[in-house]
Scaffold this motif. Structure first.
Motif, mmCIF file in Angstrom:
data_model
loop_
_atom_site.group_PDB
_atom_site.id
_atom_site.type_symbol
_atom_site.label_atom_id
_atom_site.label_comp_id
_atom_site.label_asym_id
_atom_site.label_seq_id
_atom_site.Cartn_x
_atom_site.Cartn_y
_atom_site.Cartn_z
ATOM 1 N N ALA A 64 1.639 9.286 -6.019
ATOM 2 C CA ALA A 64 2.136 10.636 -5.702
ATOM 3 C C ALA A 64 3.218 11.082 -6.684
ATOM 4 O O ALA A 64 3.335 12.259 -7.003
ATOM 5 C CB ALA A 64 2.672 10.675 -4.271
ATOM 6 N N ALA A 65 3.996 10.126 -7.189
ATOM 7 C CA ALA A 65 5.078 10.441 -8.127
ATOM 8 C C ALA A 65 4.574 10.579 -9.565
ATOM 9 O O ALA A 65 5.337 10.985 -10.449
ATOM 10 C CB ALA A 65 6.150 9.354 -8.060
ATOM 11 N N GLY A 66 3.314 10.240 -9.814
ATOM 12 C CA GLY A 66 2.768 10.330 -11.156
ATOM 13 C C GLY A 66 3.289 9.250 -12.091
ATOM 14 O O GLY A 66 3.374 9.449 -13.301
ATOM 15 N N LEU A 86 6.235 12.129 0.133
ATOM 16 C CA LEU A 86 4.925 12.193 -0.509
ATOM 17 C C LEU A 86 4.421 13.617 -0.723
ATOM 18 O O LEU A 86 3.418 13.833 -1.400
ATOM 19 C CB LEU A 86 3.903 11.391 0.297
ATOM 20 C CG LEU A 86 4.129 9.879 0.317
ATOM 21 C CD1 LEU A 86 3.121 9.190 1.224
ATOM 22 C CD2 LEU A 86 4.102 9.274 -1.081
ATOM 23 N N LYS A 87 5.133 14.606 -0.198
ATOM 24 C CA LYS A 87 4.750 16.011 -0.390
ATOM 25 C C LYS A 87 5.033 16.414 -1.839
ATOM 26 O O LYS A 87 6.060 16.025 -2.406
ATOM 27 C CB LYS A 87 5.533 16.917 0.562
ATOM 28 C CG LYS A 87 5.168 16.715 2.013
ATOM 29 C CD LYS A 87 5.991 17.612 2.905
ATOM 30 C CE LYS A 87 5.650 17.386 4.361
ATOM 31 N NZ LYS A 87 6.522 18.180 5.245
ATOM 32 N N PRO A 88 4.131 17.200 -2.431
ATOM 33 C CA PRO A 88 4.306 17.607 -3.830
ATOM 34 C C PRO A 88 5.661 18.267 -4.127
ATOM 35 O O PRO A 88 6.226 18.048 -5.195
ATOM 36 C CB PRO A 88 3.160 18.598 -4.064
ATOM 37 C CG PRO A 88 2.121 18.204 -3.068
ATOM 38 C CD PRO A 88 2.884 17.705 -1.865
ATOM 39 N N GLU A 89 6.173 19.011 -3.202
ATOM 40 C CA GLU A 89 7.457 19.698 -3.436
ATOM 41 C C GLU A 89 8.650 18.734 -3.481
ATOM 42 O O GLU A 89 9.749 19.110 -3.890
ATOM 43 C CB GLU A 89 7.705 20.806 -2.394
ATOM 44 C CG GLU A 89 7.793 20.334 -0.959
ATOM 45 C CD GLU A 89 6.466 20.355 -0.197
ATOM 46 O OE1 GLU A 89 6.515 20.444 1.039
ATOM 47 O OE2 GLU A 89 5.387 20.303 -0.833
ATOM 48 N N THR A 102 0.824 -1.213 0.000
ATOM 49 C CA THR A 102 0.000 0.000 0.000
ATOM 50 C C THR A 102 0.856 1.260 0.000
ATOM 51 O O THR A 102 0.498 2.245 -0.651
ATOM 52 C CB THR A 102 -0.975 0.004 1.189
ATOM 53 O OG1 THR A 102 -0.236 -0.139 2.407
ATOM 54 C CG2 THR A 102 -1.993 -1.134 1.069
ATOM 55 N N THR A 103 1.968 1.250 0.699
ATOM 56 C CA THR A 103 2.848 2.429 0.716
ATOM 57 C C THR A 103 3.480 2.633 -0.656
ATOM 58 O O THR A 103 3.539 3.763 -1.160
ATOM 59 C CB THR A 103 3.940 2.294 1.794
ATOM 60 O OG1 THR A 103 3.309 2.059 3.060
ATOM 61 C CG2 THR A 103 4.789 3.557 1.884
ATOM 62 N N LEU A 104 3.942 1.552 -1.278
ATOM 63 C CA LEU A 104 4.526 1.653 -2.612
ATOM 64 C C LEU A 104 3.495 2.188 -3.605
ATOM 65 O O LEU A 104 3.803 3.089 -4.401
ATOM 66 C CB LEU A 104 5.051 0.287 -3.075
ATOM 67 C CG LEU A 104 5.636 0.237 -4.485
ATOM 68 C CD1 LEU A 104 6.824 1.183 -4.620
ATOM 69 C CD2 LEU A 104 6.033 -1.193 -4.842
ATOM 70 N N VAL A 105 2.285 1.696 -3.563
ATOM 71 C CA VAL A 105 1.240 2.159 -4.475
ATOM 72 C C VAL A 105 0.960 3.638 -4.244
ATOM 73 O O VAL A 105 0.850 4.413 -5.206
ATOM 74 C CB VAL A 105 -0.037 1.301 -4.333
ATOM 75 C CG1 VAL A 105 -1.214 1.935 -5.077
ATOM 76 C CG2 VAL A 105 0.216 -0.114 -4.854
#
Length: 187
Positions: free
Chosen positions: A61-63, A96-99, A53-56
């Motif tokens: 998040a990485a697109g 996981l933050k967008p920045e 689940t974390t990998l998914v």
């Protein structure tokens, strides 16, 4: 006489079907409590694994979802949730933050090889190279694959070593090898 012949044929047919069904299930192990179907791609199978689940979430998040749904072939070295949990506290939340997307993409693509490499292929490459084989990843990382005593390990650019815990999970666009550590690039 005809009845005996029919019984023999019926039993033979049932055994053949059982053997074929068993072979289909034997080829792909269960991962994270879910069947991994050769007819599904890497993403469609991974979302069903309770151990990934974390990998998914990180792939989303990485697109990278569409990339890993692509034709491939890909070899994905898939860390389990416990591997992400073993990173320093706050690391996953920060990544996981967008920045921090670029850093996350780099880490995740260092888990992907642009080829379908089954465990037997990896073992042969390593043995042909004296026990170790260096491979380039999609993310530009160099991983050292080792095969010894029937086990495959992967050493990342920081010296971290991951063990393949479930090998040869065949996908429609490649293969997944489940690993017990997150592989990290030199930063």
């Amino acid at each position: 006489m005809k009845l005996s012949t029919l019984r023999v044929l019926a039993v033979s047919a049932m055994l053949s079907v059982s053997a074929i069904s068993g072979a289909a299930f034997a080829e792909n192990p269960m991962v994270g409590g879910a069947p991994m179907l050769e007819t599904k791609d890497i993403i469609d199978n991974a979302v069903n694994s309770a151990d990934h689940t974390t990998l998914v979430a990180a792939v989303k998040a990485a697109g990278l979802v569409e990339t890993l749904k692509g034709a491939g072939p890909f070899t994905v070295l898939a860390p389990v949730n416990a591997a992400f949990d073993a990173l320093p506290a706050g690391t996953v939340d920060n990544l996981l933050k967008p920045e921090n997307k670029d850093q996350l993409v780099k880490i995740l693509t260092c888990h992907v090889i642009a080829a379908k490499a089954m465990a037997a292929d990896i073992t042969k490459m390593a043995m042909d190279d004296g026990g170790e084989h260096v491979v380039d990843t999609v993310g530009g990382c160099k991983l050292t694959l080792k095969a010894a005593d029937g086990k495959v390990t992967i050493t990342d650019e920081t010296g971290g070593v991951a063990n393949v815990t479930i090998a040869d999970v065949v996908q429609s666009n490649g293969v997944i090898h489940v690993i017990d550590k997150v592989l990290l690039p030199k930063m």
